[in-house]
Enzyme design. Structure first.
Site, PDB file in Angstrom:
ATOM      1  NE  ARG A  93       9.818  -2.822  16.205  1.00 27.45           N
ATOM      2  CZ  ARG A  93       9.910  -1.409  16.613  1.00 27.45           C
ATOM      3  NH1 ARG A  93       9.563  -0.668  15.637  1.00 27.45           N
ATOM      4  NH2 ARG A  93      10.270  -1.042  17.770  1.00 27.45           N
ATOM      5  CG  HIS A 103      -4.687   9.597   0.507  1.00 28.60           C
ATOM      6  ND1 HIS A 103      -3.208   9.280  -0.161  1.00 28.60           N
ATOM      7  CD2 HIS A 103      -4.547   9.294   1.675  1.00 28.60           C
ATOM      8  CE1 HIS A 103      -2.540   9.173   1.052  1.00 28.60           C
ATOM      9  NE2 HIS A 103      -3.286   9.044   2.342  1.00 28.60           N
ATOM     10  CE1 TYR A 136       0.857   7.940   2.498  1.00 28.98           C
ATOM     11  CE2 TYR A 136       1.262   5.610   1.854  1.00 28.98           C
ATOM     12  CZ  TYR A 136       0.389   6.465   2.559  1.00 28.98           C
ATOM     13  OH  TYR A 136      -0.793   6.063   2.950  1.00 28.98           O
ATOM     14  CG  ASP A 156      -1.862   1.274   1.315  1.00 31.45           C
ATOM     15  OD1 ASP A 156      -2.778   1.202   0.520  1.00 31.45           O
ATOM     16  OD2 ASP A 156      -1.620   2.292   1.838  1.00 31.45           O
ATOM     17  CB  SER A 205       7.564  -2.564  10.691  1.00 29.68           C
ATOM     18  OG  SER A 205       8.927  -2.334  11.408  1.00 29.68           O
ATOM     19  CB  VAL A 206      11.567   1.172   8.249  1.00 32.20           C
ATOM     20  CG1 VAL A 206      10.976   1.963   7.664  1.00 32.20           C
ATOM     21  CG2 VAL A 206      11.767   1.559   9.590  1.00 32.20           C
ATOM     22  CE  LYS A 236      -3.820   4.771   0.668  1.00 23.77           C
ATOM     23  NZ  LYS A 236      -2.214   4.659   1.054  1.00 23.77           N
TER      24      LYS A 236
HETATM   25  P1  NDP Z   1       0.891   1.539  12.094  1.00 24.79           P
HETATM   26  O1  NDP Z   1      -0.111   1.509  12.890  1.00 24.79           O
HETATM   27  O2  NDP Z   1       1.194   0.434  11.240  1.00 24.79           O
HETATM   28  O3  NDP Z   1       2.355   1.563  12.890  1.00 24.79           O
HETATM   29  C1  NDP Z   1       3.674   1.888  12.556  1.00 24.79           C
HETATM   30  C2  NDP Z   1       4.518   2.081  13.752  1.00 24.79           C
HETATM   31  O4  NDP Z   1       4.390   0.700  14.552  1.00 24.79           O
HETATM   32  C3  NDP Z   1       5.986   2.377  13.105  1.00 24.79           C
HETATM   33  O5  NDP Z   1       6.422   3.303  14.092  1.00 24.79           O
HETATM   34  C4  NDP Z   1       6.570   1.189  13.453  1.00 24.79           C
HETATM   35  O6  NDP Z   1       7.936   1.186  13.751  1.00 24.79           O
HETATM   36  C5  NDP Z   1       5.902   0.382  14.701  1.00 24.79           C
HETATM   37  N1  NDP Z   1       5.471  -0.845  14.536  1.00 24.79           N
HETATM   38  C6  NDP Z   1       5.351  -1.693  13.471  1.00 24.79           C
HETATM   39  N2  NDP Z   1       5.275  -3.002  13.906  1.00 24.79           N
HETATM   40  C7  NDP Z   1       5.702  -2.963  15.028  1.00 24.79           C
HETATM   41  C8  NDP Z   1       5.859  -4.240  15.831  1.00 24.79           C
HETATM   42  N3  NDP Z   1       6.008  -5.453  15.692  1.00 24.79           N
HETATM   43  N4  NDP Z   1       6.552  -3.911  17.229  1.00 24.79           N
HETATM   44  C9  NDP Z   1       6.799  -2.740  17.677  1.00 24.79           C
HETATM   45  N5  NDP Z   1       6.349  -1.645  16.635  1.00 24.79           N
HETATM   46  C10 NDP Z   1       5.970  -1.833  15.433  1.00 24.79           C
HETATM   47  O7  NDP Z   1       1.218   2.781  11.252  1.00 24.79           O
HETATM   48  P2  NDP Z   1       1.037   3.645   9.813  1.00 24.79           P
HETATM   49  O8  NDP Z   1       0.424   5.065  10.187  1.00 24.79           O
HETATM   50  O9  NDP Z   1       2.039   3.431   9.154  1.00 24.79           O
HETATM   51  O10 NDP Z   1      -0.121   2.722   9.207  1.00 24.79           O
HETATM   52  C11 NDP Z   1       0.111   1.803   8.120  1.00 24.79           C
HETATM   53  C12 NDP Z   1      -0.258   2.080   6.870  1.00 24.79           C
HETATM   54  O11 NDP Z   1      -1.435   2.436   6.468  1.00 24.79           O
HETATM   55  C13 NDP Z   1       0.648   3.349   6.422  1.00 24.79           C
HETATM   56  O12 NDP Z   1       2.105   2.706   5.972  1.00 24.79           O
HETATM   57  C14 NDP Z   1      -0.250   3.525   5.033  1.00 24.79           C
HETATM   58  O13 NDP Z   1       0.062   2.414   3.957  1.00 24.79           O
HETATM   59  C15 NDP Z   1      -1.710   3.381   5.646  1.00 24.79           C
HETATM   60  N6  NDP Z   1      -2.176   4.780   5.987  1.00 24.79           N
HETATM   61  C16 NDP Z   1      -3.089   5.316   5.203  1.00 24.79           C
HETATM   62  C17 NDP Z   1      -3.526   6.470   5.610  1.00 24.79           C
HETATM   63  C18 NDP Z   1      -4.724   7.021   4.790  1.00 24.79           C
HETATM   64  O14 NDP Z   1      -5.126   8.276   4.918  1.00 24.79           O
HETATM   65  N7  NDP Z   1      -5.246   6.339   4.013  1.00 24.79           N
HETATM   66  C19 NDP Z   1      -3.017   7.355   6.735  1.00 24.79           C
HETATM   67  C20 NDP Z   1      -1.891   6.516   7.481  1.00 24.79           C
HETATM   68  C21 NDP Z   1      -1.675   5.279   7.111  1.00 24.79           C
HETATM   69  P3  NDP Z   1       9.223   1.045  12.854  1.00 24.79           P
HETATM   70  O15 NDP Z   1       9.012   1.371  11.411  1.00 24.79           O
HETATM   71  O16 NDP Z   1      10.242   2.041  13.307  1.00 24.79           O
HETATM   72  O17 NDP Z   1       9.645  -0.435  12.929  1.00 24.79           O
END
Ligand code: NDP
Length: 279
Positions: free
Chosen positions: A240, A112, A54, A49, A235-236, A79
């Site tokens: 995770r 979006h 982005y 996604d 996640s990056v 999007k």
């Molecule tokens: P998430 O709820 O997926 O959370 C991401 C955060 O959680 C990051 O800081 C990541 O850290 C951390 N994380 C992920 N996995 C773990 C784990 N197993 N243990 C501990 N920490 C973890 O947030 P997002 O806002 O990124 O949402 C996911 C996706 O939804 C986005 O990437 C995007 O594709 C979509 N999105 C769409 C929107 C819209 O308006 N349509 C708005 C926001 C998001 P780290 O990366 O440092 O590992």
């Protein structure tokens, strides 16, 4: 590594299928995106996604090109950003996204945000209908649409969105919108499914995780799967990324599900409100 078949697929109203768990790349830096997506593809994710906003569609495209996977094994979503709303600009924006992704089509193209103050989402949706009809998007959907915005599309346009991607997690469970989607055959996709990490310290989630020998993130993602949501954690961090897809070999009890349901009492939004965002 989970096989691709470990991730169940849900049916869109086009008849095509979307993997129930995919990989989100919001806030993945453009220069790291190809490598991060490569790790996700290696871990077994097949749905990615991204979004024009982005700034990392090229990186997603690079990872797809390098993967050696057949195009039809992948499900790619992008999007349209708010400043490209309107019929002509939406048509142009779609071509620009495809160009950056290096693809002939996306599996799902989303508006979006409704950006109601611009009042362009109906015109934008008409362009999406063309994009769908000519095959540039195999399915079209929306993101952050509220019931009133969906009803307006039903009244003024032809194609029912295949999916609505909304903020959804145990602190913002969106029961009304989910029921509405179900009534109209629209899939619910959860963005920020982990509340951007804010839920991971929750005591109840931690207790359930401990009982299963799992992590809090896995418990929340399992809750999404059992709730019937499509879910796209980001996640990056390689560990995770791999951990987040390992959620198809355990189940929550009904008591655990009830405890998680109890977390949804207030407005636990981590993102903007769709009524006021995107003017
Ligand atoms: P998430 O709820 O997926 O959370 C991401 C955060 O959680 C990051 O800081 C990541 O850290 C951390 N994380 C992920 N996995 C773990 C784990 N197993 N243990 C501990 N920490 C973890 O947030 P997002 O806002 O990124 O949402 C996911 C996706 O939804 C986005 O990437 C995007 O594709 C979509 N999105 C769409 C929107 C819209 O308006 N349509 C708005 C926001 C998001 P780290 O990366 O440092 O590992």
């Amino acid at each position: 590594m989970p096989s691709q078949s470990a991730v169940p697929a849900l049916k869109l109203n086009t008849g095509a299928e979307i993997p129930q768990l995919g990989f989100g790349v919001f806030q993945v830096p453009p220069e790291d995106t190809a490598e991060t997506v490569r790790i996700a593809l290696d871990a077994g994710y097949r749905s990615i996604d991204t979004a024009a906003a982005y700034g990392n569609e090229e990186g997603v495209g690079q990872a797809i090109a390098d993967s050696g996977l057949d195009r039809d094994e992948l499900f790619i979503t992008t999007k349209l950003w708010n400043n490209d709303q309107g019929r002509q600009s939406a048509l142009r924006a779609c071509d620009a996204s495809l160009e950056r992704l290096g693809l002939d089509y996306v599996d799902l193209y989303l508006v979006h945000w409704p950006a109601p103050s611009q009042d362009l989402y109906v015109d934008t949706w008409r362009a999406f209908e063309e994009i769908h009809a000519d095959g540039r998007a195999r399915a079209i959907g929306v993101s952050n649409f509220q019931i009133a915005h969906l009803e307006r599309l039903f009244d003024e346009t032809e194609v029912v969105p295949a999916l609505n991607q909304i903020e959804l997690h145990p602190r913002l469970q969106q029961p009304e919108l989910r029921d509405f989607h179900q009534e109209h055959g629209i899939l619910t996709e959860a963005w920020s499914p982990l509340a951007q990490g804010e839920l991971l310290d929750d005591r109840i989630v931690a207790e359930i995780a401990e009982a299963h020998g799992r992590t809090p993130a896995q418990v929340i993602l399992r809750w999404h799967v059992e709730t019937g949501n499509v879910v796209i954690p980001k996640s990056v961090t390689p560990e995770r990324i791999r951990e987040n897809i390992e959620v198809f070999d355990f189940e929550l009890s009904s008591e655990e599900t009830d405890r998680i349901a109890g977390l949804g009492s207030g407005d636990g939004r981590v993102g903007p409100h769709p009524e006021s965002f995107g003017s």
